[in-house]
Design an enzyme around this catalytic site. Sequence first.
Site, PDB file in Angstrom:
ATOM      1  CG  ASP A 266      -1.788  -1.171   1.388  1.00 20.80           C
ATOM      2  OD1 ASP A 266      -1.325  -2.300   1.140  1.00 20.80           O
ATOM      3  OD2 ASP A 266      -2.953  -0.992   1.772  1.00 20.80           O
ATOM      4  CG  HIS A 268      -3.323   3.860   1.813  1.00 15.98           C
ATOM      5  ND1 HIS A 268      -4.644   3.946   1.403  1.00 15.98           N
ATOM      6  CD2 HIS A 268      -3.176   2.599   2.328  1.00 15.98           C
ATOM      7  CE1 HIS A 268      -5.260   2.806   1.663  1.00 15.98           C
ATOM      8  NE2 HIS A 268      -4.405   1.973   2.211  1.00 15.98           N
ATOM      9  CG  ASP A 295      -5.553  -0.234  -0.551  1.00 16.81           C
ATOM     10  OD1 ASP A 295      -6.411  -0.508  -1.416  1.00 16.81           O
ATOM     11  OD2 ASP A 295      -5.727  -0.456   0.661  1.00 16.81           O
ATOM     12  CG  ASP A 298      -9.200   6.439  -0.858  1.00 19.76           C
ATOM     13  OD1 ASP A 298      -9.516   7.539  -1.335  1.00 19.76           O
ATOM     14  OD2 ASP A 298      -9.859   5.396  -1.057  1.00 19.76           O
ATOM     15  NE  ARG A 299      -7.898   5.369   5.924  1.00 22.48           N
ATOM     16  CZ  ARG A 299      -8.602   5.361   7.043  1.00 22.48           C
ATOM     17  NH1 ARG A 299      -8.639   6.432   7.796  1.00 22.48           N
ATOM     18  NH2 ARG A 299      -9.316   4.307   7.382  1.00 22.48           N
ATOM     19  CG  ASN A 327      -9.398  -2.408   0.476  1.00 23.07           C
ATOM     20  OD1 ASN A 327      -8.178  -2.519   0.451  1.00 23.07           O
ATOM     21  ND2 ASN A 327     -10.017  -1.753   1.441  1.00 23.07           N
ATOM     22  CG  HIS A 328      -8.666   2.228   0.150  1.00 26.72           C
ATOM     23  ND1 HIS A 328      -9.303   3.320   0.678  1.00 26.72           N
ATOM     24  CD2 HIS A 328      -8.470   1.374   1.187  1.00 26.72           C
ATOM     25  CE1 HIS A 328      -9.470   3.160   1.976  1.00 26.72           C
ATOM     26  NE2 HIS A 328      -8.964   1.988   2.315  1.00 26.72           N
ATOM     27  CG  HIS A 376      -4.930  -4.954  -1.707  1.00 26.65           C
ATOM     28  ND1 HIS A 376      -3.887  -4.077  -1.517  1.00 26.65           N
ATOM     29  CD2 HIS A 376      -5.878  -4.615  -0.784  1.00 26.65           C
ATOM     30  CE1 HIS A 376      -4.189  -3.236  -0.549  1.00 26.65           C
ATOM     31  NE2 HIS A 376      -5.383  -3.544  -0.076  1.00 26.65           N
ATOM     32  NE  ARG A 424      -8.822  -5.863   6.360  1.00 21.61           N
ATOM     33  CZ  ARG A 424      -7.937  -4.870   6.442  1.00 21.61           C
ATOM     34  NH1 ARG A 424      -8.358  -3.631   6.375  1.00 21.61           N
ATOM     35  NH2 ARG A 424      -6.652  -5.108   6.590  1.00 21.61           N
ATOM     36  CG  HIS A 451      -6.072  -5.655   2.964  1.00 24.33           C
ATOM     37  ND1 HIS A 451      -6.790  -4.526   2.649  1.00 24.33           N
ATOM     38  CD2 HIS A 451      -6.990  -6.546   3.450  1.00 24.33           C
ATOM     39  CE1 HIS A 451      -8.066  -4.725   2.922  1.00 24.33           C
ATOM     40  NE2 HIS A 451      -8.213  -5.935   3.409  1.00 24.33           N
TER      41      HIS A 451
END
Length: 522
Positions: A266, A268, A295, A298-299, A327-328, A376, A424, A451
């Site tokens: 990730d 991010h 990923d 995001d964030r 997943n993002h 992922h 999750r 992840h």
Amino acid sequence: MLSSELKVEQKPTENQQEQQNTPTAEITGSKQDGRSDTDAALKMEQNFAAAEQYKNQGNDLLKTKEFTKAIDMYTKAIELQPNSAIYYANRSLAHLRQESFGFALQDGISAVKSDPSYLKGYYRRAAAHMSLGKFKQALCDFEFVAKCRPNDKDAKLKFTECNKIVKMRAFERAIAVDKPEKTLSEMYRDLENITIEDDYKGPQLEDGKVTLQFMKDLMEHYKAQKRLHRKFAYKILCEIDVYMRAQPSLVDISVADDNKFTICGDIHGQFYDLMNIFEINGLPSEKNPYLFNGDFVDRGSFSVECIFTLFGFKLLYPNHFFLSRGNHESINMNQMYGFTGEVTAKYTSTMADIFTQVFNWLPLCHCINQKILVMHGGLFSSDNVTLDNIRRIERNCQPPEEGLMCELLWSDPQQWMGRGPSKRGVGIQFGPDVTESFCKLNNLDYIIRSHEVKDMGYEVAHNGQCITVFSAPNYCDTMGNMGAFITITGNNLQPNYKSFEAVPHPDVKPMAYANSLMNWLT
């Protein structure tokens, strides 16, 4: 004997006289019952005091971002006081911070059940539902709180914001029509005519193509906090769209015997940490290939810079630079955790919609030299899943809530055998026996997944057959973790790990572009 008892004995009442006339065993029993009640009350007080101490310790740990330890403290408090809504709500918040949305939802539900008048429990349940993209369920909780507190502006604002999202989703579904899938180039032909202003001094594509010099200029341009011209941004997206449509859901990678290959987890939106990876390990090239395992966005608040850098290298080295979907890379996550807001702020909402289409075509996993499967999330709720099953996945969609595609993007390993529900709330948790069986069935040495934040940026589990790699150090500027990447060579598939620390970045906080509800709720 106490003086009061002496007095009673000296001056017995009629009732006491009757008690004295009762059998001795009954008198003894009555005294024992009284002591038992007193002991029980004392025990309850001690349990409550101890539980409050655990709760306070959990609160302190929550403030210092030590979420796992905070969860442990709240759990101890709950064991002593299992009907405390406050303890469940606090633990729910800690789970939210760890992105364990399923556990956060369970605790939100428990908080409401324990005390239906404790409104913070509804907020926690709503936050978990929103994190899982279940906006209608979240709206019900916000509406309840707003009705309970009609003069509370904050409660009304949360309800209004969530209601906007629900209505927007309903509108998007209403106007959606089934039509033949068109490429971005076909849908946005007018973008070819965008004018480049005279004062634009940034990088430019050469004859519409990405070059190494363009990529070097682009990265320097981004380091200086400048933007790529929208004409070139749209062009890169159109080219990536065409390329990704032709790729399979499972991409096979062949690494020559003496060649190095790097796998990253990730990112991010942490652009400056991405630049540090290239500083440590070298720029991507035909002799220095990379796989980034989902990923990307995001964030972190430099997601636009990350994704155009990654897409640019993909176009420059299509056979030596690989990207997996995480997943993002989905509309729910992007709308909640910042990417949609960032793209809209730096470009347009139209470009945000374009990214949604492009992300739908990203491959789901990669197989290196027929021996290492990289995805992922993780493995599956069903036995006997083969690589051919993965190849046949129709991926051009938003991630479903169950099935192979969902589990590739969302699942996590667990220490114990077998399978379990996901912390999750999406996907599953799978044990060492599941990994061993999957690898044996598909003739694999091991799997690599991402992840999850890990202290050193990586973790080896399941007897070496399940490796996690996470490449966003000090995740969200709060977690204090290191990042890492993995290198292998074609003739030696044993993984080598390189951990690295976070580097400074401009003063733009993580989640700066995220939906305001998520900042309020978590």
